[in-house]
Design an enzyme around this catalytic site. Sequence first.
Site, mmCIF file in Angstrom:
data_model
loop_
_atom_site.group_PDB
_atom_site.id
_atom_site.type_symbol
_atom_site.label_atom_id
_atom_site.label_comp_id
_atom_site.label_asym_id
_atom_site.label_seq_id
_atom_site.Cartn_x
_atom_site.Cartn_y
_atom_site.Cartn_z
ATOM 1 C CE LYS A 165 51.145 13.254 177.251
ATOM 2 N NZ LYS A 165 50.379 14.044 177.302
ATOM 3 C CE LYS A 265 53.493 20.938 176.735
ATOM 4 N NZ LYS A 265 52.181 21.031 176.981
HETATM 5 MG MG MG Z 1 48.788 18.929 178.142
#
Ligand code: MG
Length: 367
Positions: A165, A265
């Site tokens: 991240k 997703k």
């Molecule tokens: Mg991503």
Amino acid sequence: MRITRIFAHHVELPLREGSYHWSGGKSVSVFDSTLVGVETDCGLIGYGEVCPLGPFYLPAYAEGVRAGIKELGPHLIGLDPRELGVLNERMDAALKGHPYVKSGIDIACWDILGRTTGLPVCTLMGGRFGEKIRLYRAISQEAPEVMARKVAAYKTDGYTRFQLKVGGDPDLDIERIRAVRAMLESSDRLVADANTGWTQHEAIRVVRAVRDLDLYIEQPCLTYEECLAVRQATDHPFILDENIDSLGMFLRAKADLAMDAVNLKISKLGGLTRTRQIRDLCVSQGIAMTLEDSWGGDITTAAIAHLAHSTPEAYRFTSTDFNSYVTVCNADGAPQREEGYMQASDAAGLGIAPRFDVYGPRLVDIS
Ligand code: MG
């Protein structure tokens, strides 16, 4: 077979690591996840799960899942849950947009189709490719040395793929990427996921500064156009995620050669039916995929496993086992990580049974 009731419960999923941080100072320590149940006139119940990554990641929030099901549910009573095309058509006609609201209902109906036919969802979605699904670990945004330490620890658990991240201060992000890449083997796969956090000029600085490293760049900037500009300024393999929220955006990005891999997703796209449509196009068009969801517990992990296991291995870039990130088990029968891999269940449907002792009261009950 007819849908007679749609209900929802919520469950809190605290993070094993305490908290999870990503771009722009965003963080979550306890996830608010929603169990969606679809009940039929023959007594069969299917289950799905929707868990937004807080209210500030995608246009989705936990209360919105429940509010949306209250709005949508009455339009679905009486439909045959096994007719997934009809179900999705009705959902889109009754509620414009809000794919994440539809996702849990669609997953629950796949679960019913599997339970009725006695087949695992992955068989119904095309069949089982290979023995097991290789997993990645998302590494929360911290100081470079902390992230490197965590990657080392997760490597001992068998992970070989990591998603860092980044999307914070570009100079610190360069250090983060260098610190982590330095401790990986050449066969390990590293993605720097900025989650829309860099401006275009920052992203271009970062990709230039890490040009010598074997690394994938994921969703550097907020808009598609900024990402495309960064894509054209780097030779790193490139992944789009947040911008690819529909079939139309996928087709546009494919036509623009804007990505080498894509992050699909389930809840971002509206459920397994809609995700499978793009998944199958990706296979036909040679685009590898991260197959996952925004977040979730055991039911989400099971849905990911069925989607991933029914995808040809060459196009499975990676997936993740969200149930291992959280401290609460919300269903029995979900896949469990073994040495950096998981498998879809052989049982009918998703192969899970919700553990109702961990859920709060019924918050939505449409019949
Ligand atoms: Mg991503």
